[in-house]
Design a protein around this motif. Structure first.
Motif, mmCIF file in Angstrom:
data_model
loop_
_atom_site.group_PDB
_atom_site.id
_atom_site.type_symbol
_atom_site.label_atom_id
_atom_site.label_comp_id
_atom_site.label_asym_id
_atom_site.label_seq_id
_atom_site.Cartn_x
_atom_site.Cartn_y
_atom_site.Cartn_z
ATOM 1 N N SER A 48 4.703 2.452 1.841
ATOM 2 C CA SER A 48 4.641 2.701 3.107
ATOM 3 C C SER A 48 3.349 2.998 3.622
ATOM 4 O O SER A 48 2.500 3.628 2.919
ATOM 5 N N TYR A 76 7.083 0.002 6.118
ATOM 6 C CA TYR A 76 7.638 0.419 5.097
ATOM 7 C C TYR A 76 8.197 -0.692 4.215
ATOM 8 O O TYR A 76 8.033 -1.774 4.975
ATOM 9 N N ASN A 77 8.726 -0.424 3.102
ATOM 10 C CA ASN A 77 9.165 -1.656 2.164
ATOM 11 C C ASN A 77 8.019 -2.580 2.174
ATOM 12 O O ASN A 77 8.408 -3.702 2.252
ATOM 13 N N ASN A 78 6.769 -2.182 1.898
ATOM 14 C CA ASN A 78 5.621 -2.982 1.871
ATOM 15 C C ASN A 78 5.109 -3.765 3.037
ATOM 16 O O ASN A 78 3.904 -3.849 3.409
ATOM 17 N N HIS A 79 5.834 -4.311 3.905
ATOM 18 C CA HIS A 79 5.617 -5.134 5.031
ATOM 19 C C HIS A 79 6.499 -5.077 6.256
ATOM 20 O O HIS A 79 6.270 -5.594 7.396
ATOM 21 N N ALA A 109 -1.848 -2.429 -2.643
ATOM 22 C CA ALA A 109 -1.279 -2.703 -1.406
ATOM 23 C C ALA A 109 -2.367 -2.788 -0.097
ATOM 24 O O ALA A 109 -3.356 -2.350 -0.554
ATOM 25 N N ASN A 122 7.395 0.545 -7.129
ATOM 26 C CA ASN A 122 8.228 0.805 -6.034
ATOM 27 C C ASN A 122 7.568 0.446 -4.840
ATOM 28 O O ASN A 122 6.560 -0.029 -4.732
ATOM 29 N N THR A 123 8.491 0.526 -3.605
ATOM 30 C CA THR A 123 7.683 -0.044 -2.335
ATOM 31 C C THR A 123 6.862 0.904 -1.642
ATOM 32 O O THR A 123 6.673 2.206 -2.274
ATOM 33 N N ALA A 126 3.734 6.001 -1.877
ATOM 34 C CA ALA A 126 4.836 5.615 -2.728
ATOM 35 C C ALA A 126 5.510 6.331 -3.367
ATOM 36 O O ALA A 126 5.032 7.389 -3.682
ATOM 37 N N LYS A 169 1.459 -6.439 -0.231
ATOM 38 C CA LYS A 169 1.527 -5.666 -1.616
ATOM 39 C C LYS A 169 1.564 -6.860 -2.736
ATOM 40 O O LYS A 169 2.261 -8.002 -2.482
#
Lengths: 120, 109
Positions: free
Chosen positions: B35, B50-53, B72, B32-33, B91, B67
């Motif tokens: 945040s 958010y969404n890793n980057h 991450a 999962n991503t 996450a 990540k």
């Protein structure tokens, strides 16, 4: 402008109940999942419950499962958390937070929090 | 102890680059991503990444996220005194719960 305003916190005895409310404005309430997050004194953030935009899906942390109930009223743009069988370890600031999508994460807007103190 | 592991503290001097790590597992970060949130005591937490980057509008590009696998990291370039705060990764976990890391207290020396 998105606004989230929690209310309903206070001092309650162990074993007691409270109902927290979160008034939402500035967005289409039924389109977004909502989450309750708490922070106990000196501790980190803890996700305790979430509810999908439609209200059809919910989840609970193990620490509150069976004692807390999340709900939402789309006609009033309100999010609720019913807290039953409260324990001293439930003492915390409780935040409501909005997801940026129909899924539970991430949380893009947060309220200022309401303090719940469980003590005799 | 949180499922997502962060160092309890980090520090740096103004202008420096600081990174904060977040270690999870295949059921959360691995699938999962991620945040990241900034939290000043007594205030509402703020979404930073958010969404890793990805950065929400209004978040300075000094903040970046990445990540890899089940870990991450959050990087802050050009550290400023106003960056002194608590930072949390988060996450979704496939056990059907949202989870936060234990938090990292960042001190600007």
């Amino acid at each position: 402008e998105v606004q989230l305003l929690e209310s309903g916190g206070g001092l309650v005895q162990p074993g007691g109940s409270l109902r927290l409310s979160c008034a939402a404005s500035g967005f289409t309430f039924s389109s977004y999942a909502m989450t309750w997050v708490r922070q106990a004194p000196g501790k980190g953030l803890e996700c305790i419950s979430g509810i999908s935009g439609s209200g059809g899906s919910t989840y609970y942390a193990d620490s509150v499962k069976g004692r807390f109930t999340i709900s939402r009223d789309k006609s009033k743009n309100m999010l609720y958390l019913q807290l039953n069988s409260l324990r001293a370890e439930d003492t915390a600031v409780y935040y409501c937070a909005k997801s940026n999508s129909g899924w539970f994460f991430p949380l893009d807007y947060w309220g200022q929090g309401t303090l719940v103190t469980v003590s005799s | 102890q949180s499922v997502l592991i962060q160092p309890p503290s980090a520090s740096g001097t103004p202008g420096q680059r600081v990174t904060i790590s977040c270690s999870g597992s295949g059921s959360n970060i691995g699938s999962n991503t991620v945040s990241w949130y900034q939290h000043l005591p007594g205030t509402a937490p703020k979404l930073l990444i958010y969404n890793n980057h990805q950065r929400p509008s209004g978040v300075p590009d000094r903040f970046s996220g990445s990540k890899s696998g089940t870990s991450a990291s959050l990087a802050i370039n050009g550290l400023q005194s106003e960056d002194e705060a608590d930072y949390y990764c988060a996450a979704w976990d496939d056990s059907l719960n949202g989870i936060f890391g234990g938090g990292t207290k960042l001190t600007v020396l």
